[in-house]
Scaffold this active site. Structure first.
Site, mmCIF file in Angstrom:
data_model
loop_
_atom_site.group_PDB
_atom_site.id
_atom_site.type_symbol
_atom_site.label_atom_id
_atom_site.label_comp_id
_atom_site.label_asym_id
_atom_site.label_seq_id
_atom_site.Cartn_x
_atom_site.Cartn_y
_atom_site.Cartn_z
ATOM 1 C CG HIS A 55 -9.969 0.066 8.796
ATOM 2 N ND1 HIS A 55 -10.123 -1.279 9.050
ATOM 3 C CD2 HIS A 55 -8.926 0.181 7.937
ATOM 4 C CE1 HIS A 55 -9.210 -1.954 8.362
ATOM 5 N NE2 HIS A 55 -8.463 -1.083 7.686
ATOM 6 C CB SER A 58 -0.162 -1.720 8.191
ATOM 7 O OG SER A 58 0.494 -0.731 7.420
ATOM 8 C CB VAL A 59 -3.513 -5.958 9.227
ATOM 9 C CG1 VAL A 59 -3.969 -7.163 10.004
ATOM 10 C CG2 VAL A 59 -4.300 -4.720 9.646
ATOM 11 C CB THR A 66 -14.454 3.932 9.225
ATOM 12 O OG1 THR A 66 -13.229 3.323 8.794
ATOM 13 C CG2 THR A 66 -15.365 4.180 8.026
ATOM 14 C CB VAL A 124 -3.748 7.672 5.139
ATOM 15 C CG1 VAL A 124 -4.340 9.084 5.119
ATOM 16 C CG2 VAL A 124 -2.353 7.669 4.530
ATOM 17 C CD1 TRP A 150 -2.316 -2.067 1.369
ATOM 18 C CD2 TRP A 150 -3.411 -0.260 0.665
ATOM 19 N NE1 TRP A 150 -3.607 -2.441 1.122
ATOM 20 C CE2 TRP A 150 -4.308 -1.337 0.686
ATOM 21 C CE3 TRP A 150 -3.869 0.991 0.258
ATOM 22 C CZ2 TRP A 150 -5.635 -1.211 0.320
ATOM 23 C CZ3 TRP A 150 -5.201 1.114 -0.096
ATOM 24 C CH2 TRP A 150 -6.065 0.019 -0.071
ATOM 25 N NE ARG A 169 4.994 12.563 10.910
ATOM 26 C CZ ARG A 169 4.452 13.747 10.648
ATOM 27 N NH1 ARG A 169 4.257 14.134 9.404
ATOM 28 N NH2 ARG A 169 4.108 14.565 11.629
#
EC number: 2.5.1.78
Length: 163
Positions: A88, A58-59, A86, A82, A26, A127
């Site tokens: 999430h 990322s999960v 929601t 990002v 992603w 970043r």
């Protein structure tokens, strides 16, 4: 993110260590650059054995970081999350942070947390270690993980020599 106080980009003498980098697909433009900066930091620190693997999001980082921790002296997790409309975002960020912390503690292998958790893409760009970025989390997370790996190695050697 405080937006100030980032440590100067430094290196450590990590010759002989193996580092694993797990990165998401992603936000590829940003994450690809962060991977490049992480590899550059490892190489600048004397690491010649760098393993880079990619995951969907990322999960998935903690489980892959766990697999890398079984075969590497240090692991770096890189991604961008990002905030959306929601809840999430909160679930993903908490899951990733808890998972990476658990991997580090369970495996006694340092895991550099280079997952950017931001409100906007502009904050992520700031970043990601781009030429105009204020921070370089790919580099910083890598050097932090290598530094911790050297400390763990030193402490393990001390414990063995005092037995």
């Amino acid at each position: 993110m405080a937006g100030f106080g980032e440590a100067e980009l430094t290196t450590v003498d990590a010759r002989g260590l193996r580092v694993g980098i797990a990165a998401t697909r992603w936000h590829a433009e940003l994450v690809d650059h962060m991977v490049g900066r992480a590899v550059a930091a490892a190489e600048a620190s004397g690491v010649t054995d760098v393993v880079v693997v990619r995951v969907a999001g990322s999960v998935e980082l903690p489980v892959v970081a766990q697999a890398l921790a079984r075969r590497c002296d240090a692991v770096v997790a890189l991604g961008v999350v990002v905030r959306g409309e929601t809840a999430h975002f909160e679930y993903v960020c908490q899951s990733v942070t808890d998972g990476l912390t658990r991997v580090a503690l369970d495996a006694s292998t340092p895991v550099g947390h280079g997952v950017l958790t931001v409100d906007t893409i502009a904050q992520a760009r700031s970043r990601a270690g781009l030429p105009d970025s204020a921070e370089d989390k790919g580099w910083a997370a890598t050097v932090a993980a290598l530094d911790a790996a050297l400390t763990v190695r030193e402490l393990s050697a001390e414990a063995t020599s005092t037995r």
